[in-house]
Design a protein around this motif. Structure first.
Motif, PDB file in Angstrom:
ATOM      1  N   GLY A  14      -8.816   2.826   7.133  1.00 17.70           N
ATOM      2  CA  GLY A  14      -9.744   2.022   6.348  1.00 17.70           C
ATOM      3  C   GLY A  14      -9.756   2.351   4.873  1.00 17.70           C
ATOM      4  N   ASP A  15      -9.075   3.445   4.476  1.00 17.36           N
ATOM      5  CA  ASP A  15      -9.086   3.841   3.064  1.00 17.36           C
ATOM      6  C   ASP A  15      -8.368   2.835   2.174  1.00 17.36           C
ATOM      7  OD1 ASP A  15     -10.662   6.049   3.328  1.00 17.36           O
ATOM      8  OD2 ASP A  15      -9.029   7.514   3.308  1.00 17.36           O
ATOM      9  N   LEU A  16      -7.263   2.270   2.667  1.00 23.68           N
ATOM     10  CA  LEU A  16      -6.549   1.286   1.851  1.00 23.68           C
ATOM     11  C   LEU A  16      -7.430   0.073   1.588  1.00 23.68           C
ATOM     12  CD1 LEU A  16      -4.074   0.197   0.370  1.00 23.68           C
ATOM     13  CD2 LEU A  16      -3.182  -0.603   2.578  1.00 23.68           C
ATOM     14  N   GLY A  61       0.786  -1.227   0.000  1.00 25.69           N
ATOM     15  CA  GLY A  61       0.000   0.000   0.000  1.00 25.69           C
ATOM     16  C   GLY A  61       0.816   1.275   0.000  1.00 25.69           C
ATOM     17  N   ASP A  62       2.144   1.152  -0.120  1.00 26.13           N
ATOM     18  CA  ASP A  62       2.987   2.356  -0.139  1.00 26.13           C
ATOM     19  C   ASP A  62       2.596   3.296  -1.278  1.00 26.13           C
ATOM     20  OD1 ASP A  62       4.466   1.944   2.109  1.00 26.13           O
ATOM     21  OD2 ASP A  62       6.293   1.277   1.091  1.00 26.13           O
ATOM     22  N   ASP A  63       2.308   2.729  -2.459  1.00 23.33           N
ATOM     23  CA  ASP A  63       1.942   3.579  -3.599  1.00 23.33           C
ATOM     24  C   ASP A  63       0.664   4.360  -3.299  1.00 23.33           C
ATOM     25  OD1 ASP A  63       4.129   2.745  -5.012  1.00 23.33           O
ATOM     26  OD2 ASP A  63       3.037   1.406  -6.360  1.00 23.33           O
ATOM     27  N   PHE A  64      -0.287   3.708  -2.632  1.00 26.82           N
ATOM     28  CA  PHE A  64      -1.535   4.378  -2.259  1.00 26.82           C
ATOM     29  C   PHE A  64      -1.249   5.501  -1.268  1.00 26.82           C
ATOM     30  CE2 PHE A  64      -5.268   4.736   0.564  1.00 26.82           C
ATOM     31  CZ  PHE A  64      -6.230   5.115  -0.369  1.00 26.82           C
ATOM     32  N   ARG A  65      -0.454   5.187  -0.233  1.00 22.30           N
ATOM     33  CA  ARG A  65      -0.139   6.199   0.776  1.00 22.30           C
ATOM     34  C   ARG A  65       0.655   7.358   0.184  1.00 22.30           C
ATOM     35  NH1 ARG A  65      -0.366   1.527   4.048  1.00 22.30           N
ATOM     36  NH2 ARG A  65       1.627   0.780   3.275  1.00 22.30           N
ATOM     37  N   GLU A  66       1.494   7.043  -0.822  1.00 19.78           N
ATOM     38  CA  GLU A  66       2.285   8.092  -1.475  1.00 19.78           C
ATOM     39  C   GLU A  66       1.511   8.771  -2.604  1.00 19.78           C
ATOM     40  OE1 GLU A  66       5.846   6.075  -2.656  1.00 19.78           O
ATOM     41  OE2 GLU A  66       6.329   5.529  -0.582  1.00 19.78           O
ATOM     42  N   ARG A  67       0.238   8.392  -2.770  1.00 23.46           N
ATOM     43  CA  ARG A  67      -0.678   9.011  -3.744  1.00 23.46           C
ATOM     44  C   ARG A  67      -0.175   8.856  -5.180  1.00 23.46           C
ATOM     45  NH1 ARG A  67      -0.603  14.855  -1.710  1.00 23.46           N
ATOM     46  NH2 ARG A  67      -2.221  15.188  -3.316  1.00 23.46           N
ATOM     47  N   LYS A  68       0.329   7.655  -5.489  1.00 22.52           N
ATOM     48  CA  LYS A  68       0.803   7.368  -6.844  1.00 22.52           C
ATOM     49  C   LYS A  68      -0.316   6.713  -7.643  1.00 22.52           C
ATOM     50  CE  LYS A  68       5.717   6.728  -5.814  1.00 22.52           C
ATOM     51  NZ  LYS A  68       6.834   5.749  -5.765  1.00 22.52           N
ATOM     52  N   LEU A  69      -0.634   7.314  -8.754  1.00 23.17           N
ATOM     53  CA  LEU A  69      -1.682   6.786  -9.613  1.00 23.17           C
ATOM     54  C   LEU A  69      -1.062   5.741 -10.546  1.00 23.17           C
ATOM     55  CD1 LEU A  69      -4.719   7.469  -9.894  1.00 23.17           C
ATOM     56  CD2 LEU A  69      -4.112   8.909 -11.824  1.00 23.17           C
ATOM     57  N   THR A  70      -1.004   4.493 -10.066  1.00 19.36           N
ATOM     58  CA  THR A  70      -0.399   3.426 -10.860  1.00 19.36           C
ATOM     59  C   THR A  70      -1.479   2.700 -11.678  1.00 19.36           C
ATOM     60  OG1 THR A  70      -0.540   1.915  -8.981  1.00 19.36           O
ATOM     61  CG2 THR A  70       1.526   3.138  -9.256  1.00 19.36           C
ATOM     62  N   LEU A  71      -1.059   1.733 -12.490  1.00 17.48           N
ATOM     63  CA  LEU A  71      -1.961   1.129 -13.465  1.00 17.48           C
ATOM     64  C   LEU A  71      -3.244   0.539 -12.865  1.00 17.48           C
ATOM     65  CD1 LEU A  71      -2.385   0.611 -16.469  1.00 17.48           C
ATOM     66  CD2 LEU A  71      -1.148  -1.556 -16.208  1.00 17.48           C
ATOM     67  N   PRO A  72      -3.185  -0.225 -11.768  1.00 17.95           N
ATOM     68  CA  PRO A  72      -4.441  -0.762 -11.228  1.00 17.95           C
ATOM     69  C   PRO A  72      -5.447   0.338 -10.891  1.00 17.95           C
ATOM     70  CG  PRO A  72      -2.562  -1.895 -10.256  1.00 17.95           C
ATOM     71  CD  PRO A  72      -2.007  -0.727 -11.015  1.00 17.95           C
ATOM     72  N   VAL A  73      -4.957   1.436 -10.296  1.00 16.70           N
ATOM     73  CA  VAL A  73      -5.858   2.527  -9.928  1.00 16.70           C
ATOM     74  C   VAL A  73      -6.372   3.247 -11.171  1.00 16.70           C
ATOM     75  CG1 VAL A  73      -6.090   4.701  -8.649  1.00 16.70           C
ATOM     76  CG2 VAL A  73      -4.778   2.812  -7.664  1.00 16.70           C
ATOM     77  N   ILE A  74      -5.506   3.472 -12.149  1.00 16.40           N
ATOM     78  CA  ILE A  74      -5.933   4.122 -13.401  1.00 16.40           C
ATOM     79  C   ILE A  74      -7.069   3.331 -14.042  1.00 16.40           C
ATOM     80  CG2 ILE A  74      -5.207   4.641 -15.782  1.00 16.40           C
ATOM     81  CD1 ILE A  74      -2.440   5.360 -14.602  1.00 16.40           C
ATOM     82  N   LYS A  75      -6.950   2.007 -14.035  1.00 17.85           N
ATOM     83  CA  LYS A  75      -8.000   1.165 -14.613  1.00 17.85           C
ATOM     84  C   LYS A  75      -9.294   1.263 -13.799  1.00 17.85           C
ATOM     85  CE  LYS A  75      -5.030  -2.229 -16.962  1.00 17.85           C
ATOM     86  NZ  LYS A  75      -5.587  -2.044 -18.323  1.00 17.85           N
ATOM     87  N   ALA A  76      -9.172   1.335 -12.478  1.00 22.96           N
ATOM     88  CA  ALA A  76     -10.365   1.442 -11.632  1.00 22.96           C
ATOM     89  C   ALA A  76     -11.024   2.810 -11.782  1.00 22.96           C
ATOM     90  CB  ALA A  76      -9.992   1.195 -10.175  1.00 22.96           C
ATOM     91  N   VAL A  77     -10.210   3.863 -11.876  1.00 21.81           N
ATOM     92  CA  VAL A  77     -10.746   5.223 -12.046  1.00 21.81           C
ATOM     93  C   VAL A  77     -11.540   5.329 -13.345  1.00 21.81           C
ATOM     94  CG1 VAL A  77     -10.100   7.637 -12.486  1.00 21.81           C
ATOM     95  CG2 VAL A  77      -9.026   6.384 -10.604  1.00 21.81           C
ATOM     96  N   ALA A  78     -11.046   4.670 -14.393  1.00 21.33           N
ATOM     97  CA  ALA A  78     -11.718   4.717 -15.700  1.00 21.33           C
ATOM     98  C   ALA A  78     -13.131   4.140 -15.631  1.00 21.33           C
ATOM     99  CB  ALA A  78     -10.894   3.972 -16.744  1.00 21.33           C
ATOM    100  N   GLN A  79     -13.387   3.278 -14.643  1.00 22.24           N
ATOM    101  CA  GLN A  79     -14.704   2.642 -14.510  1.00 22.24           C
ATOM    102  C   GLN A  79     -15.477   3.127 -13.275  1.00 22.24           C
ATOM    103  OE1 GLN A  79     -14.593  -1.775 -15.381  1.00 22.24           O
ATOM    104  NE2 GLN A  79     -12.397  -1.432 -15.146  1.00 22.24           N
ATOM    105  N   ALA A  80     -14.949   4.151 -12.614  1.00 21.53           N
ATOM    106  CA  ALA A  80     -15.498   4.564 -11.327  1.00 21.53           C
ATOM    107  C   ALA A  80     -16.883   5.194 -11.448  1.00 21.53           C
ATOM    108  CB  ALA A  80     -14.541   5.558 -10.656  1.00 21.53           C
ATOM    109  N   ASP A  81     -17.736   4.892 -10.472  1.00 21.34           N
ATOM    110  CA  ASP A  81     -19.002   5.627 -10.360  1.00 21.34           C
ATOM    111  C   ASP A  81     -18.719   6.916  -9.583  1.00 21.34           C
ATOM    112  OD1 ASP A  81     -18.933   5.035  -7.591  1.00 21.34           O
ATOM    113  OD2 ASP A  81     -20.218   3.266  -7.833  1.00 21.34           O
ATOM    114  N   ALA A  82     -19.733   7.718  -9.360  1.00 21.50           N
ATOM    115  CA  ALA A  82     -19.535   9.027  -8.735  1.00 21.50           C
ATOM    116  C   ALA A  82     -18.912   8.907  -7.343  1.00 21.50           C
ATOM    117  CB  ALA A  82     -20.867   9.772  -8.663  1.00 21.50           C
ATOM    118  N   GLY A  83     -19.403   7.932  -6.557  1.00 26.43           N
ATOM    119  CA  GLY A  83     -18.887   7.758  -5.198  1.00 26.43           C
ATOM    120  C   GLY A  83     -17.423   7.331  -5.196  1.00 26.43           C
ATOM    121  N   GLU A  84     -17.085   6.411  -6.090  1.00 23.22           N
ATOM    122  CA  GLU A  84     -15.701   5.941  -6.176  1.00 23.22           C
ATOM    123  C   GLU A  84     -14.774   7.053  -6.648  1.00 23.22           C
ATOM    124  OE1 GLU A  84     -16.855   1.288  -7.242  1.00 23.22           O
ATOM    125  OE2 GLU A  84     -16.214   2.668  -8.824  1.00 23.22           O
TER     126      GLU A  84
END
Length: 333
Positions: free
Chosen positions: A276-278, A237-260
Motif C-alpha cells: 500500500g505504500d506505493l 513504481g520501480d523508482d519508488f521501490r528502488e528508493r530513487k528520489l526523483t523530481l516528483p518526489v523531491i517536489k512533494a518532500v519540499a511541501q511535506a507535512d510531518a506525517g508525509e
C-alpha cells in the motif's frame, strides 16, 4: 498512453531521412561488437543493441553533422561511439539497480549474470574509445571522454543523493546531467564539431542536447509514477521501490507535512516499504501537484531545446529537431 501517429512523426521522419547513414552506423556497431575470443560479448551486446531501441542518440549526431553540411564519414564513427557508450551504461545501470526488465524484455543481468553485464559493458566502453580515436579529431575525443566521466560521476552521485531527503532540485539536475543529458549534449556537440561548425553553432547544439536530455529524463521520472508498464518498458513504481528520489518526489518532500516526511523517511531513506505504500506515495504526489509541477519543468526544458536551434541553419533537419523536443515530452503533455 500510446504515442499517436501524428506525434511519432518527427522521430520516424528523422529516422527515414537518415536511414542510409544509420545503416552504415548499424553495420559499424555489428562489426565492432564482435569478439573472436569471447562469444558472450556479442551475445549480451546483441540482446540490447537489437532490442528495437530508436537509436535516438546516434541519430542526433548524424542530424547535427548533416544539418551543418558535413560530407565525410567520421560522423558514422561518432554515432557508433555514442551508441556503445549508451549501451555500456545500460548494462551497468541494470546491475546497479538490480533491474529485471529493459525495453519490455528481461535484462542482460537476468538472462546471463551480473559479471557478464559489467564486463561486457567495460568492453563496449573500450570499443567506444577505439572508435572515437579513428576520427583523429582531438576535440571530439575530449568531448566524448569528458561525457563518459560525467556519466560515471552522475551515477555515483545518484547512489548517495537518491536516498537522501536533503537532495534538492539542484542536485537532482546534476544527477540528470550526468546520467542522461551528458550523452545527449555530447552526441549533438560532436556532430557539430566534426562538421567544422562555428563556436556559436557548437554551443547551440550542446545546449539543445542538454535541454533535450533533461526533458527526456524528467518525463521518464514522471512516467514511473503515472505511465503504463507496457508503454514505459518497466514496472510502474520501480523508482519508488528502488528508493530513487526523483523530481516528483523531491517536489512533494519540499511541501511535506510531518506525517508525509515521516513516510518518505521510512520508505526512501530507510527502505522500509510495505503493502500500500506505493498507493500512498501516489496520493501524496497528487495532493501536492508534484507530477504537474514536474511536467511543467519538462515542457520548459523542451521549449529551451527548441529555442537553442534558432542559431542553426534552417531546413528540414532543424525543423525535425524542434519537433523532436515536442515528441520527447508528448507522453506527459
Amino acid at each position: 498512453m500510446g504515442v499517436n501517429e501524428t506525434v511519432a512523426k518527427p522521430l520516424d521522419r528523422l529516422s527515414t531521412l537518415l536511414a542510409p547513414e544509420m545503416e552504415a552506423v548499424n553495420a559499424l556497431i555489428r562489426s565492432r561488437m564482435e569478439s573472436r575470443h569471447a562469444p558472450r560479448i556479442p551475445e549480451v551486446t546483441a540482446h540490447l543493441v537489437e532490442a528495437g531501441g530508436k537509436r535516438l542518440r546516434p541519430m542526433l549526431t548524424l542530424a547535427a553533422a548533416r544539418m551543418l553540411g558535413y560530407r565525410g564519414t567520421h560522423h558514422h564513427l561518432l554515432a557508433a561511439t555514442v551508441e556503445f557508450i549508451h549501451t555500456a551504461t545500460l548494462l551497468h545501470d541494470d546491475v546497479v539497480d538490480e533491474s529485471r526488465q529493459r525495453r519490455g524484455r528481461p535484462t542482460a543481468n537476468l538472462l546471463w549474470d551480473n559479471k557478464s553485464s559489467v564486463l561486457v559493458g567495460d568492453y563496449l566502453f573500450a570499443r567506444s574509445f577505439q572508435l572515437m580515436t579513428e576520427t583523429g579529431n582531438l576535440r571530439v575525443m575530449e568531448i566524448l571522454s569528458n561525457a563518459s566521466a560525467v556519466i560515471a560521476e552522475g551515477e555515483v552521485l545518484q547512489l548517495t543523493a537518491a536516498q537522501d531527503l536533503g537532495t534538492d532540485e539542484a542536485v537532482y539536475l546534476q544527477v540528470v546531467r550526468g546520467k542522461t543529458a551528458a550523452l545527449f549534449s555530447a552526441a549533438t556537440e560532436v556532430g557539430a564539431v566534426i562538421a567544422g561548425a562555428t563556436p556559436a553553432q557548437v554551443q547551440a547544439l550542446y545546449d539543445y542536447g542538454d535541454a533535450l536530455g533533461i526533458a527526456f529524463q524528467i518525463v521518464d521520472d514522471i512516467l514511473d509514477y503515472s505511465g503504463a508498464a507496457e508503454t514505459i518498458g518497466k514496472n510502474v513504481g520501480d523508482d519508488f521501490r528502488e528508493r530513487k528520489l526523483t523530481l516528483p518526489v523531491i517536489k512533494a518532500v519540499a511541501q511535506a507535512d510531518a506525517g508525509e516526511r515521516e513516510f518518505w523517511q521510512r520508505t526512501i531513506e530507510k527502505g522500509d516499504q510495505q503493502d500500500g505504500d506505493l498507493d500512498r506515495a501516489l496520493a501524496i504526489l497528487a495532493r501536492h501537484g508534484a507530477i504537474e509541477a514536474a511536467r511543467a519543468d519538462a515542457l520548459s526544458w523542451a521549449a529551451g531545446a527548441r529555442q537553442s536551434l534558432d542559431l542553426l541553419p534552417e531546413g528540414e533537419i532543424r525543423q525535425l529537431l524542434a519537433e523532436l523536443a515536442d515528441f520527447v515530452v508528448a507522453r506527459v503533455a
